[in-house]
Design a protein around this motif. Structure first.
Motif, PDB file in Angstrom:
ATOM      1  N   MET A 354      12.779  -4.802   7.847  1.00 12.75           N
ATOM      2  CA  MET A 354      13.819  -4.255   8.722  1.00 12.75           C
ATOM      3  C   MET A 354      15.202  -4.579   8.188  1.00 12.75           C
ATOM      4  SD  MET A 354      12.207  -2.600  11.024  1.00 12.75           S
ATOM      5  CE  MET A 354      13.539  -2.245  12.138  1.00 12.75           C
ATOM      6  N   GLY A 355      15.370  -5.788   7.628  1.00 11.51           N
ATOM      7  CA  GLY A 355      16.652  -6.138   7.020  1.00 11.51           C
ATOM      8  C   GLY A 355      16.979  -5.252   5.834  1.00 11.51           C
ATOM      9  N   MET A 356      15.971  -4.941   5.015  1.00  7.00           N
ATOM     10  CA  MET A 356      16.169  -4.011   3.900  1.00  7.00           C
ATOM     11  C   MET A 356      16.647  -2.653   4.406  1.00  7.00           C
ATOM     12  SD  MET A 356      12.801  -4.742   1.552  1.00  7.00           S
ATOM     13  CE  MET A 356      13.022  -3.174   0.691  1.00  7.00           C
ATOM     14  N   LEU A 357      15.980  -2.145   5.459  1.00  4.35           N
ATOM     15  CA  LEU A 357      16.325  -0.830   5.994  1.00  4.35           C
ATOM     16  C   LEU A 357      17.757  -0.824   6.515  1.00  4.35           C
ATOM     17  CD1 LEU A 357      15.134   1.973   6.534  1.00  4.35           C
ATOM     18  CD2 LEU A 357      14.341   1.134   8.747  1.00  4.35           C
ATOM     19  N   ALA A 358      18.125  -1.894   7.237  1.00  2.00           N
ATOM     20  CA  ALA A 358      19.485  -1.975   7.781  1.00  2.00           C
ATOM     21  C   ALA A 358      20.529  -2.069   6.663  1.00  2.00           C
ATOM     22  CB  ALA A 358      19.598  -3.182   8.708  1.00  2.00           C
ATOM     23  N   SER A 359      20.204  -2.759   5.583  1.00  4.76           N
ATOM     24  CA  SER A 359      21.156  -2.959   4.490  1.00  4.76           C
ATOM     25  C   SER A 359      21.338  -1.708   3.632  1.00  4.76           C
ATOM     26  CB  SER A 359      20.706  -4.115   3.589  1.00  4.76           C
ATOM     27  OG  SER A 359      20.596  -5.307   4.313  1.00  4.76           O
ATOM     28  N   LEU A 360      20.258  -0.958   3.432  1.00  7.05           N
ATOM     29  CA  LEU A 360      20.279   0.153   2.491  1.00  7.05           C
ATOM     30  C   LEU A 360      20.679   1.490   3.109  1.00  7.05           C
ATOM     31  CD1 LEU A 360      16.985  -0.664   0.530  1.00  7.05           C
ATOM     32  CD2 LEU A 360      19.334  -1.055  -0.235  1.00  7.05           C
ATOM     33  N   LEU A 361      20.635   1.578   4.440  1.00  6.73           N
ATOM     34  CA  LEU A 361      20.804   2.879   5.090  1.00  6.73           C
ATOM     35  C   LEU A 361      22.283   3.238   5.254  1.00  6.73           C
ATOM     36  CD1 LEU A 361      18.505   4.733   6.115  1.00  6.73           C
ATOM     37  CD2 LEU A 361      19.156   4.074   8.439  1.00  6.73           C
ATOM     38  N   ASP A 362      22.645   4.429   4.847  1.00 10.70           N
ATOM     39  CA  ASP A 362      23.933   5.030   5.179  1.00 10.70           C
ATOM     40  C   ASP A 362      23.740   6.545   5.232  1.00 10.70           C
ATOM     41  OD1 ASP A 362      24.167   6.115   2.518  1.00 10.70           O
ATOM     42  OD2 ASP A 362      25.003   4.213   1.837  1.00 10.70           O
ATOM     43  N   THR A 363      24.808   7.294   5.416  1.00  9.01           N
ATOM     44  CA  THR A 363      24.660   8.748   5.596  1.00  9.01           C
ATOM     45  C   THR A 363      24.121   9.442   4.350  1.00  9.01           C
ATOM     46  OG1 THR A 363      26.997   9.016   4.987  1.00  9.01           O
ATOM     47  CG2 THR A 363      26.474   8.918   7.349  1.00  9.01           C
ATOM     48  N   GLY A 364      24.306   8.826   3.178  1.00  5.85           N
ATOM     49  CA  GLY A 364      23.853   9.465   1.946  1.00  5.85           C
ATOM     50  C   GLY A 364      22.617   8.846   1.338  1.00  5.85           C
ATOM     51  N   SER A 365      21.958   7.945   2.034  1.00  6.51           N
ATOM     52  CA  SER A 365      20.792   7.253   1.477  1.00  6.51           C
ATOM     53  C   SER A 365      19.665   8.236   1.190  1.00  6.51           C
ATOM     54  CB  SER A 365      20.299   6.185   2.446  1.00  6.51           C
ATOM     55  OG  SER A 365      21.267   5.195   2.650  1.00  6.51           O
ATOM     56  N   SER A 366      18.973   8.005   0.074  1.00  8.34           N
ATOM     57  CA  SER A 366      17.813   8.838  -0.238  1.00  8.34           C
ATOM     58  C   SER A 366      16.560   8.193   0.335  1.00  8.34           C
ATOM     59  CB  SER A 366      17.655   8.998  -1.748  1.00  8.34           C
ATOM     60  OG  SER A 366      17.216   7.787  -2.337  1.00  8.34           O
ATOM     61  N   TYR A 367      15.595   9.037   0.650  1.00 18.28           N
ATOM     62  CA  TYR A 367      14.338   8.534   1.206  1.00 18.28           C
ATOM     63  C   TYR A 367      13.643   7.601   0.215  1.00 18.28           C
ATOM     64  CZ  TYR A 367       9.527   8.454   2.875  1.00 18.28           C
ATOM     65  OH  TYR A 367       8.289   8.037   3.287  1.00 18.28           O
ATOM     66  N   ALA A 368      13.573   8.010  -1.046  1.00 21.77           N
ATOM     67  CA  ALA A 368      12.814   7.251  -2.038  1.00 21.77           C
ATOM     68  C   ALA A 368      13.436   5.892  -2.338  1.00 21.77           C
ATOM     69  CB  ALA A 368      12.696   8.058  -3.336  1.00 21.77           C
ATOM     70  N   ALA A 369      14.765   5.817  -2.360  1.00 20.45           N
ATOM     71  CA  ALA A 369      15.421   4.575  -2.763  1.00 20.45           C
ATOM     72  C   ALA A 369      15.612   3.597  -1.617  1.00 20.45           C
ATOM     73  CB  ALA A 369      16.778   4.890  -3.383  1.00 20.45           C
ATOM     74  N   ALA A 370      15.829   4.091  -0.409  1.00 15.04           N
ATOM     75  CA  ALA A 370      16.165   3.204   0.711  1.00 15.04           C
ATOM     76  C   ALA A 370      15.062   3.100   1.756  1.00 15.04           C
ATOM     77  CB  ALA A 370      17.457   3.687   1.375  1.00 15.04           C
ATOM     78  N   ILE A 371      14.525   4.234   2.171  1.00 15.57           N
ATOM     79  CA  ILE A 371      13.616   4.236   3.316  1.00 15.57           C
ATOM     80  C   ILE A 371      12.188   3.884   2.906  1.00 15.57           C
ATOM     81  CG2 ILE A 371      12.642   5.671   5.157  1.00 15.57           C
ATOM     82  CD1 ILE A 371      15.293   7.268   5.044  1.00 15.57           C
ATOM     83  N   LEU A 372      11.704   4.477   1.824  1.00 15.71           N
ATOM     84  CA  LEU A 372      10.320   4.264   1.406  1.00 15.71           C
ATOM     85  C   LEU A 372      10.000   2.784   1.160  1.00 15.71           C
ATOM     86  CD1 LEU A 372       7.542   5.264   0.554  1.00 15.71           C
ATOM     87  CD2 LEU A 372       8.486   5.785  -1.701  1.00 15.71           C
ATOM     88  N   PRO A 373      10.769   2.052   0.332  1.00 13.75           N
ATOM     89  CA  PRO A 373      10.419   0.647   0.116  1.00 13.75           C
ATOM     90  C   PRO A 373      10.494  -0.186   1.395  1.00 13.75           C
ATOM     91  CG  PRO A 373      12.539   1.174  -0.899  1.00 13.75           C
ATOM     92  CD  PRO A 373      11.913   2.466  -0.506  1.00 13.75           C
ATOM     93  N   SER A 374      11.448   0.132   2.260  1.00 13.49           N
ATOM     94  CA  SER A 374      11.575  -0.608   3.521  1.00 13.49           C
ATOM     95  C   SER A 374      10.360  -0.383   4.412  1.00 13.49           C
ATOM     96  CB  SER A 374      12.850  -0.178   4.250  1.00 13.49           C
ATOM     97  OG  SER A 374      13.989  -0.367   3.450  1.00 13.49           O
ATOM     98  N   LEU A 375       9.912   0.868   4.517  1.00 17.24           N
ATOM     99  CA  LEU A 375       8.746   1.178   5.333  1.00 17.24           C
ATOM    100  C   LEU A 375       7.491   0.491   4.804  1.00 17.24           C
ATOM    101  CD1 LEU A 375       9.141   4.974   6.224  1.00 17.24           C
ATOM    102  CD2 LEU A 375       9.487   2.993   7.700  1.00 17.24           C
ATOM    103  N   LEU A 376       7.355   0.422   3.485  1.00 16.76           N
ATOM    104  CA  LEU A 376       6.186  -0.243   2.904  1.00 16.76           C
ATOM    105  C   LEU A 376       6.165  -1.726   3.271  1.00 16.76           C
ATOM    106  CD1 LEU A 376       6.124   1.403  -0.648  1.00 16.76           C
ATOM    107  CD2 LEU A 376       4.466   1.762   1.197  1.00 16.76           C
ATOM    108  N   VAL A 377       7.325  -2.364   3.230  1.00 13.55           N
ATOM    109  CA  VAL A 377       7.386  -3.791   3.565  1.00 13.55           C
ATOM    110  C   VAL A 377       7.130  -4.008   5.056  1.00 13.55           C
ATOM    111  CG1 VAL A 377       8.878  -5.832   3.607  1.00 13.55           C
ATOM    112  CG2 VAL A 377       8.942  -4.283   1.647  1.00 13.55           C
ATOM    113  N   VAL A 378       7.743  -3.189   5.909  1.00  9.38           N
ATOM    114  CA  VAL A 378       7.511  -3.316   7.355  1.00  9.38           C
ATOM    115  C   VAL A 378       6.037  -3.077   7.680  1.00  9.38           C
ATOM    116  CG1 VAL A 378       8.011  -2.316   9.616  1.00  9.38           C
ATOM    117  CG2 VAL A 378       9.863  -2.700   7.992  1.00  9.38           C
ATOM    118  N   GLY A 379       5.445  -2.046   7.086  1.00  9.96           N
ATOM    119  CA  GLY A 379       4.033  -1.754   7.332  1.00  9.96           C
ATOM    120  C   GLY A 379       3.128  -2.889   6.905  1.00  9.96           C
ATOM    121  N   ALA A 380       3.419  -3.499   5.750  1.00  8.47           N
ATOM    122  CA  ALA A 380       2.617  -4.623   5.279  1.00  8.47           C
ATOM    123  C   ALA A 380       2.691  -5.788   6.261  1.00  8.47           C
ATOM    124  CB  ALA A 380       3.094  -5.064   3.894  1.00  8.47           C
TER     125      ALA A 380
END
Length: 493
Positions: A354-380
């Motif tokens: 969740m900290g990764m997602l909060a740190s990496l997210l902005d209006t121009g964030s890409s799914y692959a670079a910001a959201i995907l790795p964060s979701l994998l860590v949260v899911g784990a």
């Protein structure tokens, strides 16, 4: 050696048929957790088709959650009275019938009644499913594997609901978000009738009617109060009155249960450190997990322009990670290290995600670079938490208490989700308002304000996970779950 208080496993359960029973239980649980989100995506289409107002729309969701949350403990006790296998089948039949009624709804009233009936049948079904799993698997290693699968279904069901709801609404019709339960039920009921042996009624378990009335009214007041706080604000008279009244009713319920000859919720179920700590962990995890599903959905659709189907698909990596770590952690790690280490580690991992997602997210964030790795860590992380915590939450419960111990799992999930909905939405609204006040109301500022509100809730969710990890470390006993439940001394603090 069989754990005291557990059912002697019938021959059918000792065979490979127990893994087929696991399939039935997981399919039943999938129906319950799917319906918390699968209908949400279909709501705009259903509203247009049936012609109800925006003010009425919330009742399609609220009717389900109120009936489900208010009747869970009753459903658990009915499983203990009449047999979990029998209540499992009754619950699935009733859930399928209510779903068919909702799918065929010709107006708003019919749809809301069907959703309330779904919630009531879900309250009968969910405790019966979990207690069936609890008594089917007594070997610690097999139990860990079974709960890994069950925990994965419970944790990933909300995200699966988003994906399935989008697919059914876009390619078939909103009504199929309800009809799909009939399809699931046909398979599950057929298998259950063939696999499960009906136990005779346990006449030593009786229904505590004052307890039923108090806990149902208290839980409904709390859940509805939280939903109104989300829309009306925390300072409004109605949500405050409902929350205070609900807490007072639940306090009266505890007092009644301490003196009741046949309590609806024997306090020994929740005062055990293993089970009590697991309930707290599950409730807090449900609070934190809410931020991922709701606010990331808003971000993907409103900021990135994803379709409902694409939004649901975006959560698939999280689901894969959750399922993989749920089954892996339970099968390999819980029998070796015990639930305390696994639950605490999983919560810390989820907080990092969740900290990764909060740190990496902005209006121009890409799914692959910001959201995907964060979701994998949260899911784990969540996969580790749910499998171990749900296993622990029913561990050592006597046969006569298995249903109500299982009902508590769903109850704390429901209350945790409701608190998370109201609390995190309030945090998001305040963050949005504060940003617009400081930066103006231009279109660009509005987009940045929305993303700012999402990231604030992700940080809050990370904080909830960290707090849950600290509580789990303090409350859960160390030690492993064995095939037998001995004295508390067998599990050193």
């Amino acid at each position: 050696m069989t754990r005291p208080g557990a059912d002697a496993a019938p021959a059918a359960v000792k065979s490979s048929g127990r893994w087929m029973i696991l399939g039935v239980v997981c399919l039943a649980q999938l129906m319950v957790v799917l319906d918390a989100t699968v209908v949400n995506i279909a709501l705009p289409t259903a509203q247009h088709d049936l012609g109800f107002s925006n003010a009425d729309r919330q009742w399609v969701v609220t009717a389900y959650s109120l009936a489900f949350g208010g009747l869970l403990l009753l459903g658990g006790r009915l499983s203990d009275m009449f047999g979990r296998e029998r209540m499992l089948i009754i619950g699935m039949v009733g859930f399928a019938a209510a779903s068919a009624l909702g799918g065929a709804a010709t107006g708003f009233t019919m749809l809301v009644i069907a959703r309330a009936l779904q919630g009531a049948m879900g309250a009968m079904l969910a405790p019966a499913a979990l207690s069936t799993l609890t008594t089917t698997f007594s070997n610690s290693k097999e139990r860990a594997k079974a709960f890994g699968v069950y925990g994965a279904i419970s944790g990933a069901g909300g995200a699966l609901g988003l994906l399935l709801g989008g697919l059914l609404t876009e390619y078939l019709n909103w009504r199929w978000t309800l009809y799909v339960n009939v399809v699931f039920s046909l398979f599950a009921i057929t298998a259950a009738v063939r696999l499960l042996r009906m136990r005779p009624r346990d006449r030593s378990v009786r229904l505590d009617l004052p307890g039923v009335a108090l806990v149902a009214a208290g839980l409904v007041a709390v859940v509805y109060g939280l939903s109104r706080a989300e829309t009306d604000g925390w300072s409004a008279a109605l949500p405050i009155s409902l929350l205070i009244g609900g807490v007072l009713l639940l306090a009266c319920f505890v007092l009644v249960e301490r003196r009741a000859a046949h309590p609806l919720l024997p306090l020994r179920v929740v005062t055990d450190r293993f089970r009590g700590g697991a309930y707290l962990t599950i409730g807090l995890s449900a609070m934190g997990m809410f931020a991922v599903f709701l606010f990331l959905t808003y971000y993907l659709q409103q900021i990135k322009g994803f379709s409902p189907v694409a939004t649901g698909a975006a959560f698939l990596p999280m689901i894969v990670a959750l399922i993989g770590f749920s089954t892996g952690a339970s099968a390999l790690l819980v029998p070796r290290f015990g639930p305390r280490i696994i639950v605490c580690s999983g919560l810390v991992v989820a907080a990092c995600g969740m900290g990764m997602l909060a740190s990496l997210l902005d209006t121009g964030s890409s799914y692959a670079a910001a959201i995907l790795p964060s979701l994998l860590v949260v899911g784990a992380g969540l996969g580790m938490v749910f499998s171990a915590a749900m296993n622990t939450a029913t561990y050592g419960a006597a046969s006569a208490d298995a249903g109500v111990a299982s009902a508590m799992v769903n109850t704390v999930q429901q209350i945790g989700g409701a608190i998370g909905t109201a609390l995190l939405n309030t945090i998001a609204v305040n963050a949005l308002t504060g940003y617009l006040t400081d930066h103006g109301h231009t279109p660009a500022a509005a987009a940045h304000a929305a993303v700012h509100s999402y990231t604030v809730t992700f940080w809050a969710s990370a904080g909830i996970f960290v707090g849950a990890a600290l509580i789990a470390a303090l409350v859960l006993r160390s030690g492993v779950l064995t095939d037998t439940e001995s004295s508390p001394a067998a599990h050193p603090a």
